[in-house]
Design an enzyme around this catalytic site. Structure first.
Site, PDB file in Angstrom:
ATOM      1  N   SER A 303       0.846  -1.187   0.000  1.00  0.00           N
ATOM      2  CA  SER A 303       0.000   0.000   0.000  1.00  0.00           C
ATOM      3  C   SER A 303       0.889   1.247   0.000  1.00  0.00           C
ATOM      4  CB  SER A 303      -0.961  -0.044   1.189  1.00  0.00           C
ATOM      5  OG  SER A 303      -1.979   0.914   1.055  1.00  0.00           O
ATOM      6  N   GLU A 424      -8.807  -5.908  -4.319  1.00  0.00           N
ATOM      7  CA  GLU A 424      -8.173  -4.813  -3.582  1.00  0.00           C
ATOM      8  C   GLU A 424      -9.175  -3.827  -2.989  1.00  0.00           C
ATOM      9  OE1 GLU A 424      -5.096  -4.403  -2.812  1.00  0.00           O
ATOM     10  OE2 GLU A 424      -3.811  -5.412  -4.267  1.00  0.00           O
ATOM     11  N   HIS A 518      -7.434  -6.007   0.155  1.00  0.00           N
ATOM     12  CA  HIS A 518      -6.215  -5.194   0.237  1.00  0.00           C
ATOM     13  C   HIS A 518      -5.439  -5.532   1.508  1.00  0.00           C
ATOM     14  CE1 HIS A 518      -3.699  -1.728  -0.608  1.00  0.00           C
ATOM     15  NE2 HIS A 518      -3.980  -1.172   0.557  1.00  0.00           N
TER      16      HIS A 518
END
Length: 608
Positions: A303, A424, A518
């Site tokens: 991320s 995600e 995610h």
């Protein structure tokens, strides 16, 4: 039926509220975990009993007294509850560890209860960035001579923290991903520390090193998160692991004309990135003392951590500080402009405009006045401008947009291993956006014009459910699949790039609708299954985790995730349209959602 004597009724009237209050106090004590609350509750109950039994004869007066006691108990539980607390760095039942001599002074660590892993937690790599050092480049720590205990995590960077009700709720039910998305640890500006894990097994050669930079949108996160714990990888005995903290939010990324004026480089912002560089310098200069090889340092992140390691690949200040890159679900080749408009980074002018607006919100404060303000006041005023507290093109730390650097082939010449997850954007299901089909179609036609028909073929919206699926797929394709494919494609012109695609849905009963969400890959790649949530992991999960950790460590050791007995993983230069899938059936497969990703690669608008 037997009648209850008046004396018994009076006694029951006295005892029943006492029992109710005692039970309520026990529940609140369990949820609160505060010694202050426990002792106060006991004293208050005793005082209430005394007053009611001895002094108050009338029933109405007793009821009033018990009500007052209950109100005081409720007020006390919220007033005395413990704030966020650190987790134990080496678990329970730890053993004193060895002393290691760093360039700044000796430190002593802790061993896990079984003696297999040693952790050195909370070691400073810079002086506290407070007072006059707020919004300045990190300064090396002051040396020390006495042995410094490195047995506890340091405070994490200033960020939103979990409230009492959430911590209390976690005592009774599983709150999925709570520690990942809402910080549960004490925060402070004095947070520039790192943590090192190593095996206690003797090694004849220096080991490769994986330095993890946490994600969290440059607004949350820390090196203390259980999912990033370096213990499981270090336990293998063939790698040293490190996690770092760096300044977040307004304290890490404020740009301001006055800060430009005082800088020798005429620039400001990106202090969080400079922290990451300082941490890598510390690792380069000190990791050999812990058994690590300073010539084999891998930087890893997911991320915002992925964006960080991507940006470090473009920064002159980071050259030579690392030798491989692992990036997940976050690249840096998006557009530059205005982050509030959807660009990935701000231009210099936009970043400084946000800095001036912060000053205005605080009464026209100068930088000197901002430095003198309490951190919580600055933080509170900054929250409505949060989109801008992230990397920006300052002209010094980040001289050009990353896309330009990669297009020119001027990024650092190191191998990379990057990838994304199948679902995600799925966590948005927890608070879904508007899904009206008519509004969706109108918005797409307005935004994409001549390309609207192609967009709607890729992302149809005939029903509310289909609109939601399309919105999530579009965000996943645009923000993640595109970013990682582009990063690998551009980098493969200069050095090896290996691409993965994570599809395993963690078997967490609280998260079935989120798929391979995610960050889901982290607990597999770091061997931290079970660090968050109550998932019942199967043999498949543990086998998959073993496969991923093997590849990650092999890549850190050699720059190539391939080896004897392993399915061959070709580079992106060899097979640009193939990726390594990690899931129920792992192996090479066509790159995911290629047509949709190619659509976004041609898109000219703002894109992160």
């Amino acid at each position: 039926m037997p009648t209850i004597k008046p004396e018994a009724r009076r006694l029951l009237g006295l005892l029943l509220p006492l029992v109710v209050l005692a039970l309520a106090s026990s529940v609140l004590l369990y949820l609160n975990r505060s010694a202050t609350w426990g002792w106060f509750a006991a004293a208050l109950l005793l005082a209430g009993i005394t007053v009611v039994v001895v002094r108050l004869r009338r029933r109405a007066a007793r009821v009033t007294a018990w009500g007052a006691v209950m109100a005081l108990l409720a007020a006390t539980v919220f007033g005395s509850h413990p704030g966020p607390r650190h987790r134990a760095a080496a678990g329970e039942g730890t053993i004193p560890g060895a002393t290691v001599h760093t360039a700044y002074g000796p430190v002593s660590g802790l061993r896990t209860a079984d003696g297999a892993v040693e952790v050195f937690a909370g070691m400073p790599y810079a002086q506290p960035p407070v007072g006059e050092l707020r919004w300045r480049a990190p300064v090396p720590p002051r040396p020390w001579t006495q042995v410094r205990e490195a047995a506890a995590f340091a405070d994490v960077p200033v960020q939103p923290s979990s409230a009492f009700w959430l911590r209390a709720l976690q005592q009774t039910v599983d709150v999925p991903l709570a520690e990942v998305f809402v910080n549960p640890y004490p925060t402070s500006e004095d947070s520039l520390y790192l943590n090192v894990w190593r095996s206690t097994r003797a090694n004849s050669a220096a080991l490769p090193v994986i330095v993890t930079i946490p994600g969290g949108g440059f607004a949350t996160g820390s090196g203390e998160l259980p999912v990033l714990d370096g213990g499981p990888l270090a336990r293998r005995g063939d790698v040293i692991t490190v996690t770092v903290n760096y300044r977040l939010g307004v304290f890490g990324f404020l740009a301001h004309p006055e800060l430009d004026a005082e800088s020798p480089h005429g620039s400001s912002g990106n202090y969080g990135l400079l922290d990451q560089v300082a941490a890598l310098r510390w690792v380069r200069d000190n990791i050999a003392a812990f058994g690590g090889d300073p010539r084999r340092i891998t930087i890893a992140g997911e991320s915002a951590g992925g964006q960080s390691v991507c940006l470090l690949s473009t920064m002159p200040a980071a050259e030579g500080l690392f030798h491989r890159v692992i990036g997940g679900s976050g690249g840096c080749l998006g557009t530059a402009g205005d982050t509030e408009a959807g660009d990935q980074v701000d231009t210099r002018e936009v970043a400084r405009r946000a800095g001036r607006e912060l000053s205005d919100r605080l009464g026209g404060a100068s930088v000197a006045q901002l430095r003198a303000m309490p951190a919580d006041r600055v933080f509170a005023a900054s929250r409505e401008l949060a989109a801008h507290w992230r990397p920006s093109l300052d002209g010094h730390v980040l001289r050009r947009a990353a896309a330009e650097v990669f297009a020119a082939g001027e990024q650092h010449d190191v191998p990379i291993l990057v990838g994304s997850n199948a679902d995600e954007a799925s966590l948005a299901r927890a608070a879904p956006p508007d899904t009206d089909p008519a509004a969706y179609r109108s918005d797409i036609e307005r935004r994409f014009g001549a390309d609207a028909g192609k967009y709607l073929r890729l992302y149809p919206g005939g029903s509310d459910e289909e609109v939601l699926d399309s919105l999530l797929h579009a965000d996943t394709d645009r923000l993640m699949h595109r970013a990682m494919h582009l990063w690998a494609r551009e980098h493969s012109r200069k050095a090896d790039a290996y691409v993965y695609f994570f599809t395993r849905v963690p078997p967490d009963p609280a998260l079935p609708e989120f798929g391979a969400y995610h960050g889901a890959e982290l607990m597999y790649a770091y061997g931290t299954l079970g660090a968050t949530g109550d998932a019942e992991y199967t043999d498949l999960d543990h086998r998959l985790s073993g496969q991923m950790t093997d590849r990650w460590v092999r890549f850190a050791a050699t720059g190539d995730p391939n080896g004897p007995g392993l399915t061959r993983w070709p580079s992106a230069a060899e097979f640009p349209d193939q990726v390594m899938e990690w899931g129920e059936r792992s192996g090479m497969r066509p790159r995911p959602r290629a047509e949709a990703v190619d659509f976004w690669l041609r898109h000219q608008g703002p894109i992160a």
